[in-house]
Scaffold this motif. Structure first.
Motif, PDB file in Angstrom:
ATOM      1  N   LEU A 183       0.825  -1.209   0.000  1.00 17.52           N
ATOM      2  CA  LEU A 183       0.000   0.000   0.000  1.00 17.52           C
ATOM      3  C   LEU A 183       0.858   1.257   0.000  1.00 17.52           C
ATOM      4  N   LEU A 184       1.940   1.227   0.782  1.00 24.06           N
ATOM      5  CA  LEU A 184       2.855   2.369   0.807  1.00 24.06           C
ATOM      6  C   LEU A 184       3.520   2.547  -0.550  1.00 24.06           C
ATOM      7  N   GLY A 185       3.926   1.426  -1.169  1.00 21.98           N
ATOM      8  CA  GLY A 185       4.571   1.489  -2.475  1.00 21.98           C
ATOM      9  C   GLY A 185       3.661   2.063  -3.544  1.00 21.98           C
ATOM     10  N   LEU A 186       2.394   1.648  -3.557  1.00 19.55           N
ATOM     11  CA  LEU A 186       1.441   2.169  -4.542  1.00 19.55           C
ATOM     12  C   LEU A 186       1.136   3.644  -4.282  1.00 19.55           C
ATOM     13  N   THR A 187       1.109   4.026  -3.010  1.00 17.52           N
ATOM     14  CA  THR A 187       0.874   5.435  -2.673  1.00 17.52           C
ATOM     15  C   THR A 187       1.993   6.322  -3.214  1.00 17.52           C
ATOM     16  N   VAL A 188       3.228   5.896  -3.004  1.00 19.12           N
ATOM     17  CA  VAL A 188       4.379   6.673  -3.486  1.00 19.12           C
ATOM     18  C   VAL A 188       4.443   6.637  -5.007  1.00 19.12           C
TER      19      VAL A 188
ATOM     20  N   ASP B  54      10.388  17.312 -12.476  1.00 16.94           N
ATOM     21  CA  ASP B  54      11.207  16.386 -13.277  1.00 16.94           C
ATOM     22  C   ASP B  54      12.716  16.545 -13.058  1.00 16.94           C
ATOM     23  N   PHE B  55      13.126  16.904 -11.846  1.00 19.52           N
ATOM     24  CA  PHE B  55      14.558  16.973 -11.562  1.00 19.52           C
ATOM     25  C   PHE B  55      15.126  15.615 -11.144  1.00 19.52           C
ATOM     26  N   ILE B  56      14.278  14.763 -10.570  1.00 19.26           N
ATOM     27  CA  ILE B  56      14.751  13.450 -10.116  1.00 19.26           C
ATOM     28  C   ILE B  56      14.691  12.466 -11.276  1.00 19.26           C
ATOM     29  N   PRO B  57      15.832  11.966 -11.733  1.00 17.77           N
ATOM     30  CA  PRO B  57      15.826  10.981 -12.823  1.00 17.77           C
ATOM     31  C   PRO B  57      15.395   9.608 -12.296  1.00 17.77           C
ATOM     32  N   GLU B  58      14.797   8.808 -13.156  1.00 18.42           N
ATOM     33  CA  GLU B  58      14.381   7.443 -12.779  1.00 18.42           C
ATOM     34  C   GLU B  58      13.577   7.457 -11.480  1.00 18.42           C
ATOM     35  N   ARG B  59      12.653   8.419 -11.357  1.00 19.92           N
ATOM     36  CA  ARG B  59      11.960   8.594 -10.080  1.00 19.92           C
ATOM     37  C   ARG B  59      10.956   7.481  -9.771  1.00 19.92           C
ATOM     38  N   THR B  60      10.581   6.690 -10.768  1.00 13.04           N
ATOM     39  CA  THR B  60       9.665   5.580 -10.496  1.00 13.04           C
ATOM     40  C   THR B  60      10.395   4.269 -10.230  1.00 13.04           C
ATOM     41  N   THR B  61      11.696   4.242 -10.480  1.00 14.83           N
ATOM     42  CA  THR B  61      12.442   2.984 -10.333  1.00 14.83           C
ATOM     43  C   THR B  61      13.525   3.112  -9.262  1.00 14.83           C
ATOM     44  N   ASP B  62      14.772   3.298  -9.694  1.00 12.31           N
ATOM     45  CA  ASP B  62      15.893   3.251  -8.752  1.00 12.31           C
ATOM     46  C   ASP B  62      15.891   4.390  -7.739  1.00 12.31           C
TER      47      ASP B  62
ATOM     48  N   ALA C 210      -1.125   1.670 -13.073  1.00 14.57           N
ATOM     49  CA  ALA C 210      -1.970   0.503 -13.345  1.00 14.57           C
ATOM     50  C   ALA C 210      -1.117  -0.755 -13.502  1.00 14.57           C
ATOM     51  N   ASP C 211       0.011  -0.636 -14.208  1.00 16.55           N
ATOM     52  CA  ASP C 211       0.910  -1.783 -14.382  1.00 16.55           C
ATOM     53  C   ASP C 211       1.480  -2.249 -13.054  1.00 16.55           C
ATOM     54  N   GLN C 212       1.854  -1.290 -12.204  1.00 14.80           N
ATOM     55  CA  GLN C 212       2.415  -1.668 -10.910  1.00 14.80           C
ATOM     56  C   GLN C 212       1.370  -2.360 -10.035  1.00 14.80           C
TER      57      GLN C 212
ATOM     58  N   PRO D 151      16.764  -1.839  -7.305  1.00 12.78           N
ATOM     59  CA  PRO D 151      15.468  -1.259  -6.942  1.00 12.78           C
ATOM     60  C   PRO D 151      15.217  -1.303  -5.434  1.00 12.78           C
ATOM     61  N   LEU D 152      14.272  -0.472  -4.986  1.00 13.80           N
ATOM     62  CA  LEU D 152      13.850  -0.482  -3.586  1.00 13.80           C
ATOM     63  C   LEU D 152      12.679  -1.448  -3.454  1.00 13.80           C
ATOM     64  N   PRO D 153      12.776  -2.459  -2.582  1.00  8.92           N
ATOM     65  CA  PRO D 153      11.747  -3.500  -2.498  1.00  8.92           C
ATOM     66  C   PRO D 153      10.340  -2.966  -2.278  1.00  8.92           C
ATOM     67  N   PHE D 154       9.402  -3.429  -3.102  1.00 13.22           N
ATOM     68  CA  PHE D 154       7.979  -3.112  -3.024  1.00 13.22           C
ATOM     69  C   PHE D 154       7.667  -1.638  -3.298  1.00 13.22           C
ATOM     70  N   MET D 155       8.670  -0.868  -3.684  1.00 19.78           N
ATOM     71  CA  MET D 155       8.457   0.542  -3.965  1.00 19.78           C
ATOM     72  C   MET D 155       8.754   0.866  -5.429  1.00 19.78           C
ATOM     73  N   SER D 156       9.887   0.384  -5.944  1.00 17.35           N
ATOM     74  CA  SER D 156      10.290   0.695  -7.305  1.00 17.35           C
ATOM     75  C   SER D 156       9.395   0.005  -8.325  1.00 17.35           C
ATOM     76  N   TYR D 157       9.172   0.690  -9.443  1.00 20.39           N
ATOM     77  CA  TYR D 157       8.366   0.124 -10.528  1.00 20.39           C
ATOM     78  C   TYR D 157       9.119  -1.015 -11.194  1.00 20.39           C
TER      79      TYR D 157
END
Length: 378
Positions: free
Chosen positions: A28-33, A265-273, A46-48, A346-352
């Motif tokens: 739930l925390l991962g989907l919220t972030v 958009d300053f943080i690169p790869e903000r949905t993953t690493d 939706a994919d996540q 990746p960060l467990p349960f958080m990264s796409y």
């Protein structure tokens, strides 16, 4: 009716309630972030969500499988993983300078992910078979079993995944009985190496200096870690922007969906690493501590399952899976905060990402399978 109740009990009895509760909170925390990182409910969100559902089904299937069955599968799983890694070496697809994928016609896979589970499973099987009569040669054989997939993954090159495979395998070897005294020389060598690296940073980070054991991009990542300002718009951009985001969150954070570094958009790869930078900016120090406490509780539950396991295979496998979570979190948070080089973990349960969630689902399922298994005594 009794049969239905029996199957329901068997199905849901495979879950470990404390671990399941912690994993649901993390999901739930991962989907919220993720919702904040993508700025709404677009296709990535939706994919996540779908990836979490798939990981849940996989976790349940593994949890339903008894450890003796998993142990019998270990050599075949390991052999298949190594075979696929060799396939990547000779027939793999290259993308962004790395050859990590193998096209099997009907599906495109990344075999290195398999070895995060297969390598520790093989080592746990090996130590289980030789328990009570371990010799020095047995630890050498275990080292070779770990070195083979580690070396093949490094050649791709994929240093981040290789380090995680090495970490999970090393924990099995250590829990299997490796003397702590043997680690002292290794620790001293690492400390001396890091000290030398920091002291001679300006000399060895020159463009014409070849590090031999590392690729140029890996060398630049280490040098950027030592001095991100040396290339602020290039190699150092990721580290600098993520550190700014983490620092700007302060103690209480800027608030949900209010992170300026994220949404400008300053943080690169903000949905993953670098999703931890998104989280830290919006939830601050207190939020970061809360998240780390959740991870620590998951790790603690995994180690508790390991201590209560009824077989050597179960103890080693559960301990390794618990420490795998630790390695994931330590490396990811370390690279986002600028204390470790960027290695794409990746960060467990958080990264796409579906592949990483699948691996984590299997690891969680293994812990649950080991946790509720009771051997039949004749």
């Amino acid at each position: 009716m009794k049969r239905i109740l029996y199957w329901l009990h068997r199905a849901f009895g495979a879950f470990d309630p404390p671990l399941l509760a912690l994993l649901v909170m993390m999901a739930l925390l991962g989907l919220t972030v993720m919702h904040s990182a993508v700025g709404g409910t677009d296709w990535r969100f939706a994919d996540q969500s779908r990836n979490f559902l798939i990981a849940l089904v996989v976790m349940w299937a593994i949890a339903m499988t008894p450890p003796p069955v998993l142990m019998k599968m270990a050599p075949y799983f390991y052999g298949l993983g190594v075979l696929l890694l060799l396939g990547v070496e000779f027939f793999g697809e290259t993308s962004k300078g790395a050859t990590r994928w193998l096209d099997l016609g009907v599906v495109r896979i990344q075999p290195s992910e398999m070895l995060k589970i297969a390598a520790p499973m093989m080592l746990a099987w090996y130590f289980h078979r030789n328990q009570g009569r371990l010799r020095v040669v047995d630890f050498l054989v275990a080292g070779v079993l770990l070195a083979v997939p580690f070396g093949l993954i490094v050649l791709q090159p994929d240093l981040g995944t290789a380090l995680l495979v090495f970490a999970t395998g090393f924990f099995v070897i250590y829990f299997g009985g490796l003397s702590f005294r043997l680690l002292i020389p290794l620790t001293i060598a690492i400390v001396i190496g890091l000290g030398t690296l920091v002291y001679y940073e300006k000399d060895i980070c020159q463009p014409d200096v070849d590090w031999v054991v590392l690729h140029d991009y890996q060398k630049f990542r280490v040098c950027t870690l030592l001095d991100p300002s040396s290339d602020p718009l290039g190699k150092g951009f990721h580290t600098i922007q993520s550190m700014i985001a983490v620092g700007s969150g302060g103690i209480y954070g800027k608030g949900y969906m209010k992170g300026t570094q994220t949404h400008l958009d300053f943080i690169p790869e903000r949905t993953t690493d670098f999703i931890f930078a998104v989280y830290a900016e919006e939830f601050g120090l207190y939020g970061g501590i809360m998240m780390l406490v959740l991870y620590l509780l998951i790790i603690a539950r995994g180690l508790t399952i390991a201590m209560r396991a009824h077989t050597q295979f179960g103890r080693l496998m559960a301990g390794s899976m618990a420490m795998m979570f630790f390695a994931y979190v330590f490396v990811n948070v370390g690279m986002v905060t600028g204390i470790l080089p960027v290695v794409g973990v990746p960060l467990p349960f958080m990264s796409y990402g579906g592949t990483a969630l699948m691996t984590l689902g299997i690891a969680s399922g293994l812990l649950m399978s080991i946790g509720h298994y009771r051997p039949v005594r004749h």
